[in-house]
Design a protein around this motif. Structure first.
Motif, short mmCIF file in Angstrom:
data_model
loop_
_atom_site.label_atom_id
_atom_site.label_comp_id
_atom_site.label_asym_id
_atom_site.label_seq_id
_atom_site.Cartn_x
_atom_site.Cartn_y
_atom_site.Cartn_z
N TYR A 125 -7.04 -4.86 4.56
CA TYR A 125 -7.10 -3.43 4.84
C TYR A 125 -7.79 -2.62 3.74
O TYR A 125 -7.99 -1.42 3.88
CB TYR A 125 -5.71 -2.85 5.14
N LEU A 126 -8.23 -3.29 2.67
CA LEU A 126 -8.98 -2.59 1.62
C LEU A 126 -10.48 -2.87 1.68
O LEU A 126 -11.22 -2.42 0.82
CB LEU A 126 -8.44 -2.97 0.24
N ARG A 127 -10.92 -3.57 2.69
CA ARG A 127 -12.35 -3.87 2.78
C ARG A 127 -13.19 -2.65 3.10
O ARG A 127 -14.33 -2.55 2.66
CB ARG A 127 -12.58 -4.98 3.80
N ALA A 128 -12.63 -1.73 3.86
CA ALA A 128 -13.28 -0.46 4.17
C ALA A 128 -12.16 0.55 4.37
O ALA A 128 -11.54 0.60 5.43
CB ALA A 128 -14.14 -0.56 5.42
N ALA A 129 -11.86 1.31 3.32
CA ALA A 129 -10.67 2.15 3.35
C ALA A 129 -10.96 3.59 2.92
O ALA A 129 -11.68 3.81 1.94
CB ALA A 129 -9.59 1.57 2.44
N LEU A 130 -10.38 4.51 3.64
CA LEU A 130 -10.32 5.89 3.21
C LEU A 130 -9.22 5.92 2.17
O LEU A 130 -8.07 5.69 2.48
CB LEU A 130 -9.99 6.81 4.39
N VAL A 167 -4.22 4.05 4.11
CA VAL A 167 -2.85 3.69 3.75
C VAL A 167 -2.17 4.97 3.29
O VAL A 167 -2.71 5.71 2.48
CB VAL A 167 -2.84 2.64 2.61
N TYR A 168 -0.98 5.23 3.83
CA TYR A 168 -0.27 6.46 3.47
C TYR A 168 1.23 6.26 3.57
O TYR A 168 1.71 5.33 4.22
CB TYR A 168 -0.71 7.62 4.36
N GLU A 169 1.95 7.16 2.91
CA GLU A 169 3.40 7.17 3.01
C GLU A 169 3.82 8.03 4.18
O GLU A 169 3.32 9.13 4.36
CB GLU A 169 4.02 7.73 1.73
N ALA A 170 4.73 7.49 4.99
CA ALA A 170 5.26 8.26 6.11
C ALA A 170 6.28 9.27 5.57
O ALA A 170 6.83 9.10 4.48
CB ALA A 170 5.93 7.32 7.11
N GLY A 171 6.51 10.31 6.32
CA GLY A 171 7.53 11.28 5.93
C GLY A 171 7.20 12.67 6.43
O GLY A 171 6.04 12.97 6.73
N PHE A 180 -6.93 7.62 13.71
CA PHE A 180 -6.32 6.44 13.11
C PHE A 180 -5.05 6.06 13.88
O PHE A 180 -4.29 6.93 14.29
CB PHE A 180 -5.97 6.68 11.64
N ARG A 181 -4.82 4.75 14.02
CA ARG A 181 -3.62 4.24 14.67
C ARG A 181 -2.92 3.25 13.74
O ARG A 181 -3.57 2.34 13.22
CB ARG A 181 -3.96 3.54 15.99
N PRO A 182 -1.60 3.40 13.54
CA PRO A 182 -0.88 2.47 12.68
C PRO A 182 -0.99 1.03 13.18
O PRO A 182 -0.93 0.79 14.39
CB PRO A 182 0.57 2.96 12.75
N THR A 183 -1.19 0.10 12.22
CA THR A 183 -1.32 -1.31 12.57
C THR A 183 -0.35 -2.19 11.80
O THR A 183 -0.25 -3.37 12.07
CB THR A 183 -2.75 -1.82 12.30
N GLY A 184 0.33 -1.62 10.81
CA GLY A 184 1.26 -2.43 10.01
C GLY A 184 1.68 -1.69 8.76
O GLY A 184 1.58 -0.46 8.67
N GLU A 185 2.13 -2.48 7.79
CA GLU A 185 2.58 -1.94 6.50
C GLU A 185 1.91 -2.67 5.36
O GLU A 185 1.60 -3.85 5.47
CB GLU A 185 4.10 -2.11 6.34
N SER A 186 1.73 -1.95 4.26
CA SER A 186 1.24 -2.59 3.04
C SER A 186 2.39 -3.35 2.39
O SER A 186 3.54 -3.23 2.81
CB SER A 186 0.72 -1.53 2.06
N GLU A 187 2.07 -4.09 1.37
CA GLU A 187 3.11 -4.83 0.65
C GLU A 187 4.10 -3.89 -0.06
O GLU A 187 5.15 -4.33 -0.52
CB GLU A 187 2.49 -5.83 -0.34
N TYR A 188 3.77 -2.61 -0.12
CA TYR A 188 4.64 -1.62 -0.76
C TYR A 188 5.39 -0.78 0.26
O TYR A 188 6.04 0.21 -0.10
CB TYR A 188 3.82 -0.72 -1.69
N GLU A 207 4.05 1.05 2.71
CA GLU A 207 3.28 2.18 3.20
C GLU A 207 2.69 1.84 4.58
O GLU A 207 2.52 0.68 4.92
CB GLU A 207 2.14 2.52 2.25
N VAL A 208 2.36 2.86 5.34
CA VAL A 208 1.74 2.66 6.65
C VAL A 208 0.27 2.30 6.46
O VAL A 208 -0.43 2.93 5.67
CB VAL A 208 1.85 3.95 7.49
N VAL A 209 -0.18 1.28 7.17
CA VAL A 209 -1.60 0.95 7.23
C VAL A 209 -2.06 1.33 8.63
O VAL A 209 -1.45 0.92 9.63
CB VAL A 209 -1.85 -0.56 7.00
#
Length: 150
Positions: free
Chosen positions: A74-79, A116-120, A133-141, A143-145
């Protein structure tokens, strides 16, 4: 906002970009500036930084990261970062900034862009959904990916 355009971050615009204001409560969703700066120093060729201007006034800052060899998919092309001045929020500057990143990703031949962002409550999720953007999973921390197909 009728005169929006994008320029590369420069000595002429960096102070204004660092001075963008936030609405109350948004600061908890923004990574510290020192963290963001460290990434640019580590990978200056992979980092794409721009400001959005309305006429001559800087109203937003956007940073993307492009590394097709990143071991993290998810870091290959990321905002990576988007800051829109509190007074410009809701007036199209954020969408304009995201569209600029999408155009750059397409120019590079990429098929998706992630964020990648924090939900809330009060966080950026509603904005990212509105621009596609559509959620696809979570980062190792935890956060929403989310991603957008190009």
């Amino acid at each position: 906002m009728s005169e929006l355009h994008v320029e590369e971050l420069s000595a002429d615009t960096i102070v204004a970009a660092n001075s963008l204001s936030l609405k109350p409560g948004q600061e908890e969703f923004i990574a510290p500036t020192t963290y963001a700066v460290a990434m640019v120093v580590a990978d200056p060729q992979k980092t794409w930084q721009r400001v959005v201007l309305d006429g001559r006034e800087v109203v937003a800052f956007v940073r993307a990261y492009f590394d097709d060899e990143s071991p993290t998919d998810y870091l290959r092309a990321a905002l990576w970062r988007i800051n829109v001045d509190a007074n410009a929020q809701g007036r199209g500057a954020g969408r304009f900034a995201v569209d600029a990143v999408i155009a750059e990703a397409r120019k590079r031949g990429l098929s998706r862009l992630t964020v990648v962002y924090e939900a809330g409550d009060g966080g950026p999720e509603a904005f990212f959904r509105r621009v596609g953007f559509r959620p696809t999973g979570e980062s190792e921390y935890g956060e929403v990916v989310a991603e957008i197909a190009l």
